[in-house]
Motif scaffolding. Structure first.
Motif, PDB file in Angstrom:
ATOM      1  N   ARG A 183     173.513   3.333 100.483  1.00 32.06           N
ATOM      2  CA  ARG A 183     174.737   3.373  99.681  1.00 32.06           C
ATOM      3  C   ARG A 183     175.004   4.830  99.335  1.00 32.06           C
ATOM      4  N   GLY A 184     176.109   5.070  98.646  1.00 37.63           N
ATOM      5  CA  GLY A 184     176.424   6.438  98.260  1.00 37.63           C
ATOM      6  C   GLY A 184     177.866   6.573  97.858  1.00 37.63           C
ATOM      7  N   SER A 185     178.441   7.706  98.239  1.00 35.37           N
ATOM      8  CA  SER A 185     179.835   7.975  97.905  1.00 35.37           C
ATOM      9  C   SER A 185     180.487   8.755  99.042  1.00 35.37           C
ATOM     10  N   TYR A 186     181.815   8.827  98.965  1.00 33.33           N
ATOM     11  CA  TYR A 186     182.559   9.632  99.941  1.00 33.33           C
ATOM     12  C   TYR A 186     183.671  10.378  99.228  1.00 33.33           C
ATOM     13  N   THR A 187     184.101  11.455  99.845  1.00 36.62           N
ATOM     14  CA  THR A 187     185.246  12.241  99.386  1.00 36.62           C
ATOM     15  C   THR A 187     186.034  12.653 100.617  1.00 36.62           C
TER      16      THR A 187
END
Length: 165
Positions: free
Chosen positions: A72-76
């Motif tokens: 999992r994580g994040s994006y920009t």
């Protein structure tokens, strides 16, 4: 002669018994258990994605953490969004969720992009990881495009993403 046969038989039994105590995936195999590639880290990819009336260009960043077969994580996404004759700079952020990684080297993977603040809205993507090149490739990746308040219906653009570490 009988002592020689007894000695050879004993050695063979000891050898076969030694093969049974491994940590591999089947009886008689020894060695480490099967492993998942480590995809944790920060990645970036140039973006050139389109949809009817929309063009997104810029850079997309992934920030991933992994535990065994899940991640999992994040994006920009930072870039420019063109809609018709209008063009404006845009920064979009979101979560990477429900990431799954296949067993072994150069595995396939799936993940969902969830725009921050947009509730249960998500788009699912598939791709592959190259351990040698440390890249994640997603042909025909779908990127959600929304305003910051999620007031407009979710729109998407599609393009190939090749993330490098």
């Amino acid at each position: 002669m009988q002592n020689l046969r007894l000695g050879l038989a004993s050695a063979l039994i000891v050898l076969l018994a030694g093969c049974e105590g491994g940590t591999g995936s089947g009886p008689g195999f020894s060695g480490p258990p099967p492993a998942y590639e480590d995809i944790s880290g920060q990645y970036s990819a140039p973006v050139s994605a389109t949809s009817t009336g929309l063009v997104l260009t810029g850079t997309m960043y992934l920030f991933l953490t992994q535990e065994d077969s899940s991640f999992r994580g994040s994006y920009t996404v930072v870039g420019t969004l063109e809609e018709g004759a209008a063009s404006e700079p845009i920064t979009m952020i979101g979560a990477v969720s429900d990431g799954a990684l296949a067993l072994g080297s150069n595995p396939t993977l799936t993940m969902e992009f969830n725009p921050i603040g947009c509730g249960a809205t998500f788009v699912q993507n598939t791709g592959s990881f190259s351990g040698t090149l440390e890249t994640i490739t997603m042909p025909d990746a779908t990127i959600p495009v929304q305003d910051l308040d999620c007031a407009e219906l979710l729109r998407t653009v599609v393009g190939t993403l090749a993330f490098t570490k």
